[in-house]
Enzyme design. Structure first.
Site, PDB file in Angstrom:
ATOM      1  N   CYS A   2       0.812  -1.219   0.000  1.00 45.21           N
ATOM      2  CA  CYS A   2       0.000   0.000   0.000  1.00 45.21           C
ATOM      3  C   CYS A   2       0.845   1.269   0.000  1.00 45.21           C
ATOM      4  O   CYS A   2       1.943   1.307   0.530  1.00 45.21           O
ATOM      5  CB  CYS A   2      -0.907   0.009   1.217  1.00 45.21           C
ATOM      6  SG  CYS A   2      -1.821  -1.523   1.449  1.00 45.21           S
ATOM      7  N   ARG A  27       3.371   0.842  -6.585  1.00 44.59           N
ATOM      8  CA  ARG A  27       3.367  -0.137  -5.501  1.00 44.59           C
ATOM      9  C   ARG A  27       2.197  -1.110  -5.626  1.00 44.59           C
ATOM     10  O   ARG A  27       2.171  -2.139  -4.946  1.00 44.59           O
ATOM     11  CB  ARG A  27       3.299   0.585  -4.148  1.00 44.59           C
ATOM     12  CG  ARG A  27       4.512   1.457  -3.884  1.00 44.59           C
ATOM     13  CD  ARG A  27       4.357   2.265  -2.615  1.00 44.59           C
ATOM     14  NE  ARG A  27       4.419   1.427  -1.426  1.00 44.59           N
ATOM     15  CZ  ARG A  27       5.538   1.049  -0.829  1.00 44.59           C
ATOM     16  NH1 ARG A  27       6.694   1.414  -1.329  1.00 44.59           N
ATOM     17  NH2 ARG A  27       5.513   0.320   0.262  1.00 44.59           N
ATOM     18  N   TRP A  74      -3.870  -2.154  -1.217  1.00 43.93           N
ATOM     19  CA  TRP A  74      -3.809  -3.465  -1.865  1.00 43.93           C
ATOM     20  C   TRP A  74      -4.426  -4.450  -0.885  1.00 43.93           C
ATOM     21  O   TRP A  74      -3.899  -4.667   0.196  1.00 43.93           O
ATOM     22  CB  TRP A  74      -2.352  -3.822  -2.178  1.00 43.93           C
ATOM     23  CG  TRP A  74      -2.177  -4.913  -3.188  1.00 43.93           C
ATOM     24  CD1 TRP A  74      -2.650  -4.959  -4.458  1.00 43.93           C
ATOM     25  CD2 TRP A  74      -1.432  -6.129  -3.009  1.00 43.93           C
ATOM     26  NE1 TRP A  74      -2.254  -6.113  -5.094  1.00 43.93           N
ATOM     27  CE2 TRP A  74      -1.510  -6.848  -4.228  1.00 43.93           C
ATOM     28  CE3 TRP A  74      -0.708  -6.677  -1.953  1.00 43.93           C
ATOM     29  CZ2 TRP A  74      -0.894  -8.084  -4.410  1.00 43.93           C
ATOM     30  CZ3 TRP A  74      -0.098  -7.908  -2.133  1.00 43.93           C
ATOM     31  CH2 TRP A  74      -0.194  -8.599  -3.350  1.00 43.93           C
ATOM     32  N   ASN A 100      -0.434   0.107   6.236  1.00 48.20           N
ATOM     33  CA  ASN A 100       0.143  -0.927   5.373  1.00 48.20           C
ATOM     34  C   ASN A 100       0.638  -2.046   6.262  1.00 48.20           C
ATOM     35  O   ASN A 100       1.348  -1.806   7.239  1.00 48.20           O
ATOM     36  CB  ASN A 100       1.307  -0.331   4.560  1.00 48.20           C
ATOM     37  CG  ASN A 100       1.958  -1.360   3.652  1.00 48.20           C
ATOM     38  OD1 ASN A 100       1.420  -2.437   3.432  1.00 48.20           O
ATOM     39  ND2 ASN A 100       3.122  -1.022   3.132  1.00 48.20           N
ATOM     40  N   GLY A 101       0.259  -3.286   5.947  1.00 45.36           N
ATOM     41  CA  GLY A 101       0.707  -4.417   6.756  1.00 45.36           C
ATOM     42  C   GLY A 101      -0.459  -5.270   7.219  1.00 45.36           C
ATOM     43  O   GLY A 101      -1.565  -5.207   6.671  1.00 45.36           O
ATOM     44  N   GLU A 484      15.003 -15.162 -15.462  1.00 47.05           N
ATOM     45  CA  GLU A 484      14.571 -13.776 -15.384  1.00 47.05           C
ATOM     46  C   GLU A 484      13.695 -13.402 -16.576  1.00 47.05           C
ATOM     47  O   GLU A 484      12.690 -12.710 -16.430  1.00 47.05           O
ATOM     48  CB  GLU A 484      15.798 -12.864 -15.303  1.00 47.05           C
ATOM     49  CG  GLU A 484      15.496 -11.374 -15.343  1.00 47.05           C
ATOM     50  CD  GLU A 484      14.651 -10.876 -14.182  1.00 47.05           C
ATOM     51  OE1 GLU A 484      14.175  -9.728 -14.249  1.00 47.05           O
ATOM     52  OE2 GLU A 484      14.446 -11.624 -13.200  1.00 47.05           O
ATOM     53  N   LYS A 488       9.807 -12.118 -16.310  1.00 50.08           N
ATOM     54  CA  LYS A 488       9.319 -10.869 -16.883  1.00 50.08           C
ATOM     55  C   LYS A 488       8.080 -11.105 -17.748  1.00 50.08           C
ATOM     56  O   LYS A 488       7.119 -10.342 -17.711  1.00 50.08           O
ATOM     57  CB  LYS A 488      10.411 -10.183 -17.710  1.00 50.08           C
ATOM     58  CG  LYS A 488      11.483  -9.526 -16.892  1.00 50.08           C
ATOM     59  CD  LYS A 488      10.933  -8.325 -16.150  1.00 50.08           C
ATOM     60  CE  LYS A 488      11.829  -7.931 -14.993  1.00 50.08           C
ATOM     61  NZ  LYS A 488      11.714  -8.798 -13.822  1.00 50.08           N
ATOM     62  N   GLU A 491       5.114 -11.809 -15.412  1.00 52.66           N
ATOM     63  CA  GLU A 491       4.690 -10.613 -14.677  1.00 52.66           C
ATOM     64  C   GLU A 491       3.898  -9.645 -15.556  1.00 52.66           C
ATOM     65  O   GLU A 491       2.887  -9.094 -15.126  1.00 52.66           O
ATOM     66  CB  GLU A 491       5.919  -9.880 -14.135  1.00 52.66           C
ATOM     67  CG  GLU A 491       6.615 -10.556 -12.980  1.00 52.66           C
ATOM     68  CD  GLU A 491       7.847  -9.781 -12.537  1.00 52.66           C
ATOM     69  OE1 GLU A 491       8.080  -9.697 -11.324  1.00 52.66           O
ATOM     70  OE2 GLU A 491       8.580  -9.263 -13.405  1.00 52.66           O
ATOM     71  N   HIS A 507      15.133 -33.757 -19.236  1.00 53.37           N
ATOM     72  CA  HIS A 507      14.711 -34.356 -17.972  1.00 53.37           C
ATOM     73  C   HIS A 507      13.306 -33.912 -17.592  1.00 53.37           C
ATOM     74  O   HIS A 507      12.977 -33.819 -16.400  1.00 53.37           O
ATOM     75  CB  HIS A 507      15.708 -34.005 -16.866  1.00 53.37           C
ATOM     76  CG  HIS A 507      17.055 -34.615 -17.059  1.00 53.37           C
ATOM     77  ND1 HIS A 507      17.410 -35.841 -16.551  1.00 53.37           N
ATOM     78  CD2 HIS A 507      18.131 -34.172 -17.750  1.00 53.37           C
ATOM     79  CE1 HIS A 507      18.656 -36.125 -16.892  1.00 53.37           C
ATOM     80  NE2 HIS A 507      19.120 -35.115 -17.627  1.00 53.37           N
ATOM     81  N   LYS A 610       5.443  -3.326  -6.017  1.00 53.94           N
ATOM     82  CA  LYS A 610       6.864  -3.084  -6.233  1.00 53.94           C
ATOM     83  C   LYS A 610       7.702  -3.647  -5.104  1.00 53.94           C
ATOM     84  O   LYS A 610       8.730  -4.258  -5.324  1.00 53.94           O
ATOM     85  CB  LYS A 610       7.117  -1.581  -6.381  1.00 53.94           C
ATOM     86  CG  LYS A 610       8.568  -1.230  -6.694  1.00 53.94           C
ATOM     87  CD  LYS A 610       8.980  -1.746  -8.056  1.00 53.94           C
ATOM     88  CE  LYS A 610      10.386  -1.328  -8.431  1.00 53.94           C
ATOM     89  NZ  LYS A 610      10.831  -1.971  -9.680  1.00 53.94           N
TER      90      LYS A 610
END
Length: 615
Positions: A2, A27, A74, A100-101, A484, A488, A491, A507, A610
């Site tokens: 948040c 964020r 959020w 926030n939390g 990576e 990306k 995301e 495998h 973020k």
């Protein structure tokens, strides 16, 4: 998580709060709201969805005041709707809280407060804080906060204001970040969850530690521990230019930040090496030479993209330092039996310096007696205050949720750290140092040659954006880059993608390959090219379409690929040691252009934040 912004001062409060919330959009959030006090009257406005919805409500509302709080939420406890949006009020309607939390004991507190006559109107845990402050109100807001903290359990960062205690904000931190901004002319002050929220107004920042309470008045900060004992801390001067936070003509922050990577590399290297002597200068670390010479093991811990940087760091450090290097996901490391001692170095990597799992893992490592070091982009952040040493990256503010330039900066920092440790241990001789540092210094120039390949990569994205699955393959230090690249794509575009070491393809993953599965292959002309070429042929034999990233002038790769179905991007030839830096940029661009083609929100992907500041 948040976004929190608070302001007290003579300027238009609502305008500052909305601007601050916009600068915190990266964020991630699903609702927004603000509260302001004018002439002793508290007014609150909230909305579900984007900030534009809140701005529409503000139109014609004539809402302003001399101090206020804003928030982007959020959802954790309670659905993402207007009712659950912050700020939250107490029963009197004169006090509000943004948070926030997670309040872990909120159900117990809610039951207790309800039995005492408090009336709850939301599903959130945050509302409990507002009613606790109401319960403990005696003389002023800060005393109510001190008393309420004795009952709260969990991780939280909250800020509160009251119409009964004018021109004052009170904030408390235990986990998620909070930072105070002190105005240049001593008539105003800010509280925020991140520096960009007030950077255009102030560069004087005080980062709160866990367990601290801040009382903020115009131009003044009073800092206390949880028991009300005063603390003193000089402000940190933020060197970021506010212009760096703007898009500067780019369509998205992410695209701007991809193009900033050459500068990021140069800035992170600046003043830290000498080509004349072939040496690395990292005295800023303050690590004792005797400790470095007696090192027995190095452990790298991180989350997400930073974990991929750590995987590359393992290759760099084992090659230079010749010590065993272990890489751990921070969220798993902290729950293991840790076999560490005084001769071990534990390196935590975090762009924000506030990643909850990485902080907890470093604290656990420190308790074993190991020496801890942070690689971080934010001066004064929590990670820099709980570790024995810090190596700063110099990426500047990164607004796009998907990390790009901070990853490049982390790779450079890890490379420098590897060379420095080798140097102190007597394993880096001047000629070898000059060669390695010359290669690293060339990376920025090579990236400037990669970026003009963007139109060709965009054309590939238009060919493949409807695919449902991707497989990314790499070998050696490019295996983490395959991870990576796949991350990306996931995301940004919400396409399922797997990164895999190419040698492991047979495998398991080879069973998935058919004509509907694009395979992204990292195949530069390096010591593992022949083996990578074999993997590409095996994938093609199963019908896969290949998107290959090779080296200029490499004819062998062209012989393998089909001009009609496959695609090839030729990257400038480069030393193997900096291949991860060169190879990651086209993968970032590929993910970006595929996401744009699919109409996705590139800078603010769904469900992502973020900085993950709670577990």
């Amino acid at each position: 998580m948040c976004g929190i912004i608070g302001y007290v001062g003579p300027k238009p409060t609502v305008e500052i709060l909305i601007d601050g919330l916009k600068r915190l959009e990266y964020r991630g959030y699903d609702s927004a709201g603000l509260a302001v006090v004018r002439d002793g009257t508290l007014r609150v406005l909230r909305s579900q969805g984007k900030l534009s919805n809140l701005e529409r409500q503000l139109s014609g509302a004539e809402l302003d005041g001399s101090y206020g709080l804003g928030h982007t939420r959020w959802a954790t406890h309670g659905r993402p709707n207007e009712e659950n949006a912050h700020p939250h009020r107490d029963c009197t309607g004169s006090l509000v809280v943004v948070h926030n939390g997670i309040v872990e004991n909120y159900l117990d507190l809610k039951g207790q407060l309800s039995s005492e006559g408090h009336r709850f109107v939301t599903e959130t845990d945050t509302e409990v804080i507002a009613h606790l402050l109401e319960k403990h109100w005696k003389t002023n807001l800060e005393q109510a906060v001190f008393d309420a903290l004795k009952e709260l359990k969990g991780v939280y960062a909250f800020a509160a204001l009251s119409a009964k205690d004018p021109d004052k904000l009170v904030a408390a931190r235990n986990g998620p970040p909070l930072v105070v901004g002190l105005g240049e002319d001593e008539t105003e002050a800010f509280i925020a969850s991140d520096v960009p929220a007030f950077l255009s107004h102030s560069r004087n920042a005080v980062f709160l530690d866990d367990g601290e309470v801040a009382v903020i008045r115009p131009g003044k900060l009073s800092l206390f521990d949880g028991e009300g004992r005063p603390r003193d801390r000089a402000p940190t001067r933020i060197t970021w230019d506010p212009v760096q936070v703007e898009k500067q003509g780019f369509k998205h922050f992410m695209l701007k930040e991809i193009h900033e990577q050459p500068r990021t590399i140069r800035d992170t290297l600046l003043g830290r090496y000498s080509l004349d002597s072939g040496t690395v200068h990292l005295k800023e670390l303050g690590l004792d030479a005797g400790f470095i010479q007696g090192l027995q093991k190095i452990t790298l811990i991180a989350c997400g993209t930073s974990w991929h940087a750590a995987l590359v760091g393992k290759f760099l450090m084992e090659a230079s330092v010749r010590l065993p290097v272990q890489v751990d996901v921070a969220s798993e490391f902290r729950y293991r039996t840790l076999v560490l001692g005084k001769e071990d170095l534990v390196v935590g990597i975090s762009q924000s310096g506030e990643t909850a799992d990485t902080l907890a893992a470093l604290r656990a490592a420190g308790e074993t007696g190991a020496t801890t070091l942070a690689i971080c982009n934010v001066m004064g952040s929590m990670i820099t205050r709980i570790t024995n040493a810090t190596l700063y990256t110099h990426a500047g503010p990164e607004i796009g949720v998907a990390s790009t330039k901070s990853f490049a900066a982390q790779l450079v920092a890890l490379h420098l750290l590897a060379l420095y440790l080798a140097q102190v241990r007597g394993r880096l001789f001047p000629e070898e140092g000059r060669r390695s540092l010359s290669e690293l210094a060339r990376a920025a120039h090579l990236l400037e040659q990669v970026l003009p390949l963007a139109p060709a990569i965009e054309a590939i994205a238009r060919d493949f954006y409807t695919a449902s699955n991707f497989l990314y393959l790499g070998r050696g230090a490019l295996y983490p880059i395959a991870l990576e690249g796949a991350l990306k794509l996931k995301e940004l575009s919400y396409i399922h993608a797997e990164g895999y070491p190419a040698g492991e393809m047979k495998h398991g993953p080879i069973a998935l390959i058919d004509e509907r599965m694009p395979v992204v292959a990292l195949a530069p002309s390096d010591s593992l090219f022949d083996k990578m070429a074999n993997n590409i042929q095996e994938a093609k034999a199963r019908g896969a379409r290949i998107i290959a990233f090779g080296s200029e002038g490499e004819s062998r790769l062209k012989q393998i690929l089909d001009e009609d179905s496959d695609r090839l991007i030729q990257l400038p030839r480069h030393p193997e040691a900096i291949s991860p830096l060169v190879a990651v940029v086209p993968l970032q661009l590929l993910a970006y252009y595929i996401a744009v083609a699919r109409g996705c929100d590139v800078d603010q992907p769904r469900n992502l934040a973020k900085s993950v500041t709670v577990e």
